[in-house]
Design a protein around this motif. Sequence first.
Motif, PDB file in Angstrom:
ATOM      1  N   LYS A 122       0.891  -1.103   0.006  1.00 46.35           N
ATOM      2  CA  LYS A 122      -0.040  -0.297   0.066  1.00 46.35           C
ATOM      3  C   LYS A 122       0.828   1.321   0.149  1.00 46.35           C
ATOM      4  CE  LYS A 122      -3.529   2.288   2.892  1.00 46.35           C
ATOM      5  NZ  LYS A 122      -4.608   2.330   3.789  1.00 46.35           N
ATOM      6  N   ASN A 123       1.877   1.369   0.848  1.00 37.90           N
ATOM      7  CA  ASN A 123       2.874   2.500   1.062  1.00 37.90           C
ATOM      8  C   ASN A 123       3.369   2.697  -0.260  1.00 37.90           C
ATOM      9  OD1 ASN A 123       2.085   2.662   3.635  1.00 37.90           O
ATOM     10  ND2 ASN A 123       3.974   1.669   4.332  1.00 37.90           N
ATOM     11  N   TYR A 124       3.992   1.515  -1.225  1.00 37.41           N
ATOM     12  CA  TYR A 124       4.532   1.946  -2.437  1.00 37.41           C
ATOM     13  C   TYR A 124       3.571   2.416  -3.424  1.00 37.41           C
ATOM     14  CZ  TYR A 124       7.179   0.385  -6.679  1.00 37.41           C
ATOM     15  OH  TYR A 124       7.641   0.342  -8.005  1.00 37.41           O
ATOM     16  N   VAL A 125       2.589   1.904  -3.479  1.00 30.67           N
ATOM     17  CA  VAL A 125       1.565   2.705  -4.430  1.00 30.67           C
ATOM     18  C   VAL A 125       1.043   3.962  -3.934  1.00 30.67           C
ATOM     19  CG1 VAL A 125      -0.678   2.319  -5.574  1.00 30.67           C
ATOM     20  CG2 VAL A 125       0.689   0.360  -5.007  1.00 30.67           C
ATOM     21  N   GLN A 126       1.059   4.302  -2.682  1.00 26.64           N
ATOM     22  CA  GLN A 126       0.671   5.466  -2.012  1.00 26.64           C
ATOM     23  C   GLN A 126       1.593   6.576  -2.234  1.00 26.64           C
ATOM     24  OE1 GLN A 126      -2.480   6.455  -0.120  1.00 26.64           O
ATOM     25  NE2 GLN A 126      -1.754   8.293  -1.075  1.00 26.64           N
ATOM     26  N   GLY A 127       2.887   6.037  -2.404  1.00 24.81           N
ATOM     27  CA  GLY A 127       4.205   6.978  -2.617  1.00 24.81           C
ATOM     28  C   GLY A 127       3.976   7.410  -4.236  1.00 24.81           C
ATOM     29  N   ILE A 128       3.793   6.518  -5.092  1.00 25.58           N
ATOM     30  CA  ILE A 128       3.415   6.891  -6.444  1.00 25.58           C
ATOM     31  C   ILE A 128       2.394   8.066  -6.485  1.00 25.58           C
ATOM     32  CG2 ILE A 128       2.907   6.214  -8.890  1.00 25.58           C
ATOM     33  CD1 ILE A 128       4.287   3.518  -8.052  1.00 25.58           C
ATOM     34  N   VAL A 129       1.144   7.738  -5.991  1.00 25.02           N
ATOM     35  CA  VAL A 129       0.099   8.663  -6.190  1.00 25.02           C
ATOM     36  C   VAL A 129       0.598  10.119  -5.535  1.00 25.02           C
ATOM     37  CG1 VAL A 129      -1.939   9.332  -5.042  1.00 25.02           C
ATOM     38  CG2 VAL A 129      -1.662   7.120  -5.785  1.00 25.02           C
ATOM     39  N   ASN A 130       1.373  10.101  -4.123  1.00 25.18           N
ATOM     40  CA  ASN A 130       1.799  11.350  -3.680  1.00 25.18           C
ATOM     41  C   ASN A 130       2.903  12.261  -4.699  1.00 25.18           C
ATOM     42  OD1 ASN A 130       0.461  10.509  -1.450  1.00 25.18           O
ATOM     43  ND2 ASN A 130       2.157   9.909  -0.281  1.00 25.18           N
ATOM     44  N   THR A 131       3.500  11.506  -5.346  1.00 23.42           N
ATOM     45  CA  THR A 131       4.266  12.099  -6.241  1.00 23.42           C
ATOM     46  C   THR A 131       3.531  12.807  -7.394  1.00 23.42           C
ATOM     47  OG1 THR A 131       6.391  10.859  -5.851  1.00 23.42           O
ATOM     48  CG2 THR A 131       6.336  11.837  -8.055  1.00 23.42           C
ATOM     49  N   ILE A 132       2.472  12.012  -7.986  1.00 29.25           N
ATOM     50  CA  ILE A 132       1.691  12.569  -9.181  1.00 29.25           C
ATOM     51  C   ILE A 132       0.934  13.645  -8.564  1.00 29.25           C
ATOM     52  CG2 ILE A 132      -0.297  11.955 -10.594  1.00 29.25           C
ATOM     53  CD1 ILE A 132       0.690   9.164 -10.536  1.00 29.25           C
ATOM     54  N   LEU A 133       0.694  14.011  -7.327  1.00 29.37           N
ATOM     55  CA  LEU A 133      -0.028  14.743  -6.657  1.00 29.37           C
ATOM     56  C   LEU A 133       0.680  16.143  -6.748  1.00 29.37           C
ATOM     57  CD1 LEU A 133      -2.123  13.170  -4.036  1.00 29.37           C
ATOM     58  CD2 LEU A 133      -2.983  13.952  -6.131  1.00 29.37           C
ATOM     59  N   LYS A 134       1.935  16.182  -6.856  1.00 36.66           N
ATOM     60  CA  LYS A 134       2.778  17.420  -6.798  1.00 36.66           C
ATOM     61  C   LYS A 134       2.681  18.206  -8.292  1.00 36.66           C
ATOM     62  CE  LYS A 134       6.082  15.416  -3.728  1.00 36.66           C
ATOM     63  NZ  LYS A 134       7.621  15.014  -3.558  1.00 36.66           N
ATOM     64  N   SER A 135       1.947  17.637  -9.283  1.00 27.13           N
ATOM     65  CA  SER A 135       1.840  18.056 -10.431  1.00 27.13           C
ATOM     66  C   SER A 135       1.139  19.544 -10.305  1.00 27.13           C
ATOM     67  CB  SER A 135       1.165  17.248 -11.532  1.00 27.13           C
ATOM     68  OG  SER A 135       0.545  17.969 -12.427  1.00 27.13           O
ATOM     69  N   PRO A 136       1.513  20.564 -11.022  1.00 23.52           N
ATOM     70  CA  PRO A 136       0.766  22.019 -10.979  1.00 23.52           C
ATOM     71  C   PRO A 136      -0.701  21.984 -11.181  1.00 23.52           C
ATOM     72  CG  PRO A 136       2.548  22.070 -12.359  1.00 23.52           C
ATOM     73  CD  PRO A 136       2.756  20.684 -11.854  1.00 23.52           C
ATOM     74  N   LEU A 137      -0.890  20.879 -12.220  1.00 22.74           N
ATOM     75  CA  LEU A 137      -2.234  20.695 -12.735  1.00 22.74           C
ATOM     76  C   LEU A 137      -3.302  20.106 -11.829  1.00 22.74           C
ATOM     77  CD1 LEU A 137      -1.044  19.499 -16.351  1.00 22.74           C
ATOM     78  CD2 LEU A 137      -1.645  21.817 -15.694  1.00 22.74           C
ATOM     79  N   ILE A 138      -2.857  19.730 -10.791  1.00 18.74           N
ATOM     80  CA  ILE A 138      -3.787  18.941  -9.791  1.00 18.74           C
ATOM     81  C   ILE A 138      -4.621  19.993  -8.898  1.00 18.74           C
ATOM     82  CG2 ILE A 138      -3.876  17.742  -7.807  1.00 18.74           C
ATOM     83  CD1 ILE A 138      -3.177  15.932  -9.982  1.00 18.74           C
TER      84      ILE A 138
END
Length: 271
Positions: free
Chosen positions: A65-81
């Motif tokens: 879960k933490n591995y996948v959540q870490g990927i999500v957290n990185t994507i959420l740094k996009s300025p388009l979010i």
Amino acid sequence: MILIRQITKLGIAVFTLALLMLIVNSCSNFNIYPTSEDIKLGKDLAAEIKKDTKDYPLLNKPEVKNYVQGIVNTILKSPLIEYRGQFAYTVEIINRDDIINAFCTPGGYIYVYTGLLKFIDNEATLAGILAHEIAHAERRHATQRISKAYGAQELSNAVLGEKKTKMGELAANMFSGLSLLNNSRDDEYEADEYSFKYLQSTQWYPGAIKFFFDKIKNSVNDNDLKVLLSTHPLPQDRYDKVIEMLKKANVPPPNEKNTLYHKYFEFKKNL
């Protein structure tokens, strides 16, 4: 004279309703819901999923879960979010190897099946899929579909002066079997587009979702893909549009550094 006035009023109401319905059907992002309703719907769905341990058995492996959540957290740094900090964007892993799929509810509750995690071959592909699911929440596709499905009823009530139906009641019929998550082709095109855009600000190959499309096309067991294809239609032009985006952005070919094949290979050993 009174009868004529009544007929005239009715004619104006019908014309107004027809005009408003035309606007509803022609506006791709029409949505009668505030974002607070996306959040509420997401919480309600998350509660239902948590209770349904038969169809949605959650995997009890924090490292996965933490591995996948870490990927999500990185994507959420996009300025388009747009809804970072408002939508949940939390990950749960559903322990079913027989289903190759992922979905995101309104309000950003993300669910990934172990079948999907085992099916794909590199981290960039997973990032592309997760970014696609985040895009469904960000673009508010589920509440848009509810709005269009029931918008005519709401507009009719408003124009004809009838009692307005509660928003929660509008959505109720679409909860069954998570049918509100069945995406249209246009929703899929837009989610692919934003997946690409989100990944452009990350270390991952931005067109990595095409690896997933390739794997699906080459799959010999169509039964494993039934759920996926019911919620995420995959016409050839979805693939073609991703290739077109890669060409327009002049993206170099993928490599180990931006796909992280070996890192993902090690991760899959935990499944």
